[in-house]
Scaffold this active site. Structure first.
Site, PDB file in Angstrom:
ATOM      1  N   HIS A 172       0.852  -1.190   0.000  1.00 26.80           N
ATOM      2  CA  HIS A 172       0.000   0.000   0.000  1.00 26.80           C
ATOM      3  C   HIS A 172       0.888   1.240   0.000  1.00 26.80           C
ATOM      4  CE1 HIS A 172       0.854  -0.646   4.243  1.00 26.80           C
ATOM      5  NE2 HIS A 172       0.338   0.531   4.562  1.00 26.80           N
ATOM      6  N   HIS A 192       1.123   3.920   2.137  1.00 22.76           N
ATOM      7  CA  HIS A 192       1.496   4.668   3.336  1.00 22.76           C
ATOM      8  C   HIS A 192       3.018   4.842   3.368  1.00 22.76           C
ATOM      9  CE1 HIS A 192      -2.421   4.001   5.829  1.00 22.76           C
ATOM     10  NE2 HIS A 192      -2.393   5.193   5.260  1.00 22.76           N
ATOM     11  N   ASP A 218       5.442   4.615   5.508  1.00 23.67           N
ATOM     12  CA  ASP A 218       6.400   3.669   6.107  1.00 23.67           C
ATOM     13  C   ASP A 218       6.627   2.443   5.242  1.00 23.67           C
ATOM     14  OD1 ASP A 218       3.711   3.018   6.750  1.00 23.67           O
ATOM     15  OD2 ASP A 218       4.341   1.763   8.426  1.00 23.67           O
ATOM     16  N   HIS A 219       5.905   2.344   4.126  1.00 20.04           N
ATOM     17  CA  HIS A 219       6.102   1.251   3.174  1.00 20.04           C
ATOM     18  C   HIS A 219       6.614   1.764   1.825  1.00 20.04           C
ATOM     19  CE1 HIS A 219       3.730  -1.800   5.561  1.00 20.04           C
ATOM     20  NE2 HIS A 219       3.385  -0.662   6.140  1.00 20.04           N
ATOM     21  N   HIS A 248      -7.768  -2.156   5.026  1.00 20.36           N
ATOM     22  CA  HIS A 248      -6.947  -1.143   5.674  1.00 20.36           C
ATOM     23  C   HIS A 248      -7.572   0.223   5.396  1.00 20.36           C
ATOM     24  CE1 HIS A 248      -3.466   0.200   7.776  1.00 20.36           C
ATOM     25  NE2 HIS A 248      -2.880   0.775   6.749  1.00 20.36           N
ATOM     26  N   ASP A 250      -0.588  -4.287   5.616  1.00 21.43           N
ATOM     27  CA  ASP A 250      -1.363  -3.755   6.739  1.00 21.43           C
ATOM     28  C   ASP A 250      -2.847  -4.035   6.531  1.00 21.43           C
ATOM     29  OD1 ASP A 250       1.115  -2.831   7.350  1.00 21.43           O
ATOM     30  OD2 ASP A 250       0.524  -0.736   7.616  1.00 21.43           O
ATOM     31  N   HIS A 262       6.187  -5.847  11.153  1.00 20.10           N
ATOM     32  CA  HIS A 262       5.463  -4.590  11.312  1.00 20.10           C
ATOM     33  C   HIS A 262       5.076  -4.402  12.786  1.00 20.10           C
ATOM     34  CE1 HIS A 262       2.465  -1.387  10.386  1.00 20.10           C
ATOM     35  NE2 HIS A 262       3.241  -1.183   9.326  1.00 20.10           N
TER      36      HIS A 262
END
Length: 313
Positions: free
Chosen positions: A63, A65, A67-68, A141, A212, A270
């Site tokens: 995805h 976001h 942090d990815h 998510h 996530d 994670h």
């Protein structure tokens, strides 16, 4: 086939854990590395390993976001400086191409190789060739997030040379035909059925990587009978309400999936920065009470994925 975890944390980098990225090393299988998510500083983590950026041929993003994702432009640029000249394919949700192209354009970064993009469908097959099939499905998510199922094709049985020699079948080009399972006629008039000299096929392995998500129906089919299930575990069992509120999973959610899907091994990643030391051990022990073969992974951990019939160490 190996998994190497470049980042195992959630949200923001921490001293103990960088943000999410995992490398699937397929060096023996196809001389490639596939990255799943590219969190901030992924390329710094790679410097601590033997991974070669030029070997990365595919990137799969669960995805969008940060942090990815925030490590992606830097990694792509560095790949150019480190001998990467072969095409790279990026699989990701809608918007990934715009993000990458814009980042490279504004920073005036010029790559030495072509980029290709594949937008993830809600459910479907992303890749299907002679050695692997990759499937994806949408999870639950706050934004579009996906899980991936990587299926290795079965390995053909090996030619049983010792048996051929015992039956006085002379070596030569005829071995190639026998290996294909063909029926051949030898110089002395004997007919040889190639199928009689080929060992059993080696069952391919399955790896499932879950991005996530809250617990949802899509996860178990992705994970069914997997050799390894990599599942997010942002929170522990006491934080189920918070996990649901923030569209994440707990260690208990992941362990129940592993049990229901009958996987061989569960790797939890994670991990929220709130879990340190004994708290991490509790995450693992609580999950093991439901699914015994569970491990909370750490940055730079490497896990070999054995063929069926061999036990993990």
């Amino acid at each position: 086939m190996e998994l190497e975890f470049l980042g195992t944390g959630a949200g923001v980098p921490a001293r103990q854990r960088n943000v999410t990225s995992v490398a699937l090393k397929l060096l023996d299988e196809r001389n490639e590395i596939w990255l799943f998510d590219v969190g901030e500083a992924t390329q710094h983590q790679i410097l601590k390993t033997t991974l070669k950026p030029r070997k990365v041929k595919k990137i799969f993003l669960t995805h969008l976001h940060g942090d990815h994702l925030f490590g992606l432009p830097g990694f792509l640029s560095s790949r150019s400086f480190q001998g990467g000249d072969e095409p790279l394919i990026i699989y990701g949700p809608k918007g990934i191409e715009e993000y990458v192209r814009t980042s490279l354009k504004i920073s005036e970064s010029h790559l030495t190789y072509p980029l290709n993009f594949v937008v993830l469908p809600n459910k479907g097959i992303l890749l299907d060739d002679e050695t692997f099939r990759v499937e994806c499905a949408k999870l639950d998510h706050r934004i579009a997030s996906y899980g991936f199922r990587i299926i290795e094709k079965d390995h053909p049985g090996e030619l049983q040379v010792a048996k051929l020699q015992a039956d006085s079948v002379p070596a030569g080009p005829v071995y190639a035909k026998i290996k294909k399972g063909e029926t051949v006629t030898l110089a002395d008039g004997r007919q040889i059925n190639g199928q009689d000299y080929i060992g059993h096929a080696q069952k391919g392995r399955i790896v499932t990587i879950i991005g996530d998500t809250r617990n949802c129906e899509a996860i178990v089919p992705l994970a069914a009978n997997a050799d390894v299930l990599v599942h997010e575990s942002t929170f522990g069992k006491q934080e189920q309400k918070i996990a649901h509120q923030y569209y994440h999973s707990t260690n208990i959610n992941a362990a129940k999936v592993a049990k229901k899907a009958q996987v061989n091994r569960l790797l939890l990643t994670h991990i929220s920065a709130r879990y340190l030391g004994q708290a991490v051990r509790e995450l693992q022990n609580d999950a093991r009470a439901i699914f015994k073969n569970t491990k909370v992974v750490s940055d730079l951990d490497i896990y070999d994925i054995p063929f069926h019939g061999r036990k993990d160490e």
